[in-house]
Write a protein that holds these residues in place. Structure first.
Motif, PDB file in Angstrom:
ATOM      1  N   SER A   1      -0.120   2.687   3.471  1.00 27.56           N
ATOM      2  CA  SER A   1      -0.695   2.087   2.258  1.00 27.56           C
ATOM      3  C   SER A   1      -1.423   0.782   2.590  1.00 27.56           C
ATOM      4  O   SER A   1      -2.512   0.511   2.072  1.00 27.56           O
ATOM      5  CB  SER A   1       0.392   1.837   1.217  1.00 27.56           C
ATOM      6  OG  SER A   1       1.337   0.903   1.714  1.00 27.56           O
ATOM      7  N   VAL A   2      -0.852  -0.033   3.459  1.00 22.76           N
ATOM      8  CA  VAL A   2      -1.500  -1.283   3.874  1.00 22.76           C
ATOM      9  C   VAL A   2      -2.677  -0.975   4.785  1.00 22.76           C
ATOM     10  O   VAL A   2      -3.713  -1.652   4.728  1.00 22.76           O
ATOM     11  CB  VAL A   2      -0.474  -2.213   4.565  1.00 22.76           C
ATOM     12  CG1 VAL A   2      -1.137  -3.478   5.069  1.00 22.76           C
ATOM     13  CG2 VAL A   2       0.671  -2.543   3.627  1.00 22.76           C
ATOM     14  N   LEU A   3      -2.522   0.060   5.627  1.00 19.72           N
ATOM     15  CA  LEU A   3      -3.615   0.444   6.521  1.00 19.72           C
ATOM     16  C   LEU A   3      -4.848   0.871   5.727  1.00 19.72           C
ATOM     17  O   LEU A   3      -5.986   0.553   6.113  1.00 19.72           O
ATOM     18  CB  LEU A   3      -3.166   1.575   7.453  1.00 19.72           C
ATOM     19  CG  LEU A   3      -4.211   2.081   8.441  1.00 19.72           C
ATOM     20  CD1 LEU A   3      -4.648   0.958   9.366  1.00 19.72           C
ATOM     21  CD2 LEU A   3      -3.670   3.254   9.220  1.00 19.72           C
ATOM     22  N   ARG A   4      -4.653   1.546   4.598  1.00 24.20           N
ATOM     23  CA  ARG A   4      -5.800   1.931   3.763  1.00 24.20           C
ATOM     24  C   ARG A   4      -6.528   0.700   3.225  1.00 24.20           C
ATOM     25  O   ARG A   4      -7.763   0.670   3.185  1.00 24.20           O
ATOM     26  CB  ARG A   4      -5.335   2.828   2.617  1.00 24.20           C
ATOM     27  CG  ARG A   4      -5.023   4.249   3.050  1.00 24.20           C
ATOM     28  CD  ARG A   4      -4.874   5.166   1.848  1.00 24.20           C
ATOM     29  NE  ARG A   4      -3.731   4.811   1.025  1.00 24.20           N
ATOM     30  CZ  ARG A   4      -2.520   5.349   1.154  1.00 24.20           C
ATOM     31  NH1 ARG A   4      -2.302   6.278   2.067  1.00 24.20           N
ATOM     32  NH2 ARG A   4      -1.541   4.977   0.364  1.00 24.20           N
ATOM     33  N   TRP A   5      -5.773  -0.322   2.804  1.00 21.66           N
ATOM     34  CA  TRP A   5      -6.407  -1.551   2.327  1.00 21.66           C
ATOM     35  C   TRP A   5      -7.165  -2.248   3.446  1.00 21.66           C
ATOM     36  O   TRP A   5      -8.284  -2.738   3.255  1.00 21.66           O
ATOM     37  CB  TRP A   5      -5.362  -2.506   1.738  1.00 21.66           C
ATOM     38  CG  TRP A   5      -5.006  -2.163   0.342  1.00 21.66           C
ATOM     39  CD1 TRP A   5      -3.863  -1.568  -0.083  1.00 21.66           C
ATOM     40  CD2 TRP A   5      -5.812  -2.374  -0.814  1.00 21.66           C
ATOM     41  NE1 TRP A   5      -3.898  -1.392  -1.439  1.00 21.66           N
ATOM     42  CE2 TRP A   5      -5.090  -1.884  -1.919  1.00 21.66           C
ATOM     43  CE3 TRP A   5      -7.068  -2.918  -1.030  1.00 21.66           C
ATOM     44  CZ2 TRP A   5      -5.585  -1.932  -3.206  1.00 21.66           C
ATOM     45  CZ3 TRP A   5      -7.557  -2.975  -2.326  1.00 21.66           C
ATOM     46  CH2 TRP A   5      -6.815  -2.484  -3.390  1.00 21.66           C
ATOM     47  N   ARG A   6      -6.538  -2.306   4.624  1.00 22.66           N
ATOM     48  CA  ARG A   6      -7.220  -2.929   5.768  1.00 22.66           C
ATOM     49  C   ARG A   6      -8.491  -2.171   6.132  1.00 22.66           C
ATOM     50  O   ARG A   6      -9.520  -2.778   6.411  1.00 22.66           O
ATOM     51  CB  ARG A   6      -6.292  -2.954   6.989  1.00 22.66           C
ATOM     52  CG  ARG A   6      -5.285  -4.047   6.981  1.00 22.66           C
ATOM     53  CD  ARG A   6      -4.533  -4.033   8.299  1.00 22.66           C
ATOM     54  NE  ARG A   6      -3.505  -5.053   8.330  1.00 22.66           N
ATOM     55  CZ  ARG A   6      -2.675  -5.224   9.334  1.00 22.66           C
ATOM     56  NH1 ARG A   6      -2.740  -4.418  10.393  1.00 22.66           N
ATOM     57  NH2 ARG A   6      -1.773  -6.177   9.301  1.00 22.66           N
TER      58      ARG A   6
END
Length: 167
Positions: A113-118
């Protein structure tokens, strides 16, 4: 009545008020008094300008991506006029966000989920920097660049508003 103390008749246009500023005691005695004509109602254009100015001031944080995009377009236009070769200098900088993503993911792995934002942030920043390099080299009004600018601006503005609403 003395001529100096007698009020003089001043013609004032209809719909306006006048303010008489008395003459100073020192100075030339033959100087005429100042008359300032003040409109009673502001014009429609000034009312619209005041409304837009106050609205922009009240929503200045919400419109930060739009202000940044307009500034970037102006900077790109100036760079194109003054130094078209600056696009060649800015082109490698467009890869910097993707390099940041690779280094950051290697140093501090994060959940998907954080990787998608990054990933979204890195792609948007790389696209914006690539647009800046192309606009500096070819001019911001070259055929596909205004459309790309508009798409990037709308995407950044919508993302900004969604993120600000959640926090």
């Amino acid at each position: 009545m003395n001529r100096r103390t007698r009020p003089r008749a001043v013609k004032v246009p209809a719909g306006a008020a006048s303010v008489r500023i008395p003459r100073q005691r020192r100075g030339r005695s033959s100087a005429q008094p100042f008359v300032v004509v003040i409109p009673e109602r502001p014009s429609l254009l000034s009312q619209i300008g005041r409304f837009l100015g106050l609205w922009l001031w009240d929503h200045r944080r919400s419109l930060a991506p739009l202000a940044l995009a307009v500034t970037a377009a102006g900077v790109a236009a100036l760079l194109h006029v003054w130094a078209w070769w600056s696009g060649l200098v800015l082109a490698p900088v467009a890869a910097a966000p993707l390099v940041w993503l690779l280094i950051e993911q290697h140093r501090r792995p994060v959940p998907p989920s954080v990787l998608r934002w990054r990933l979204g942030l890195a792609v948007a920043a790389a696209a914006a920097l690539a647009w800046l390099a192309l606009a500096a080299g070819f001019g911001p009004l070259a055929t596909p660049l205004p459309t790309i600018w508009l798409v990037l601006t709308v995407a950044a503005q919508v993302g900004w508003l969604i993120l600000r609403r959640k926090s």
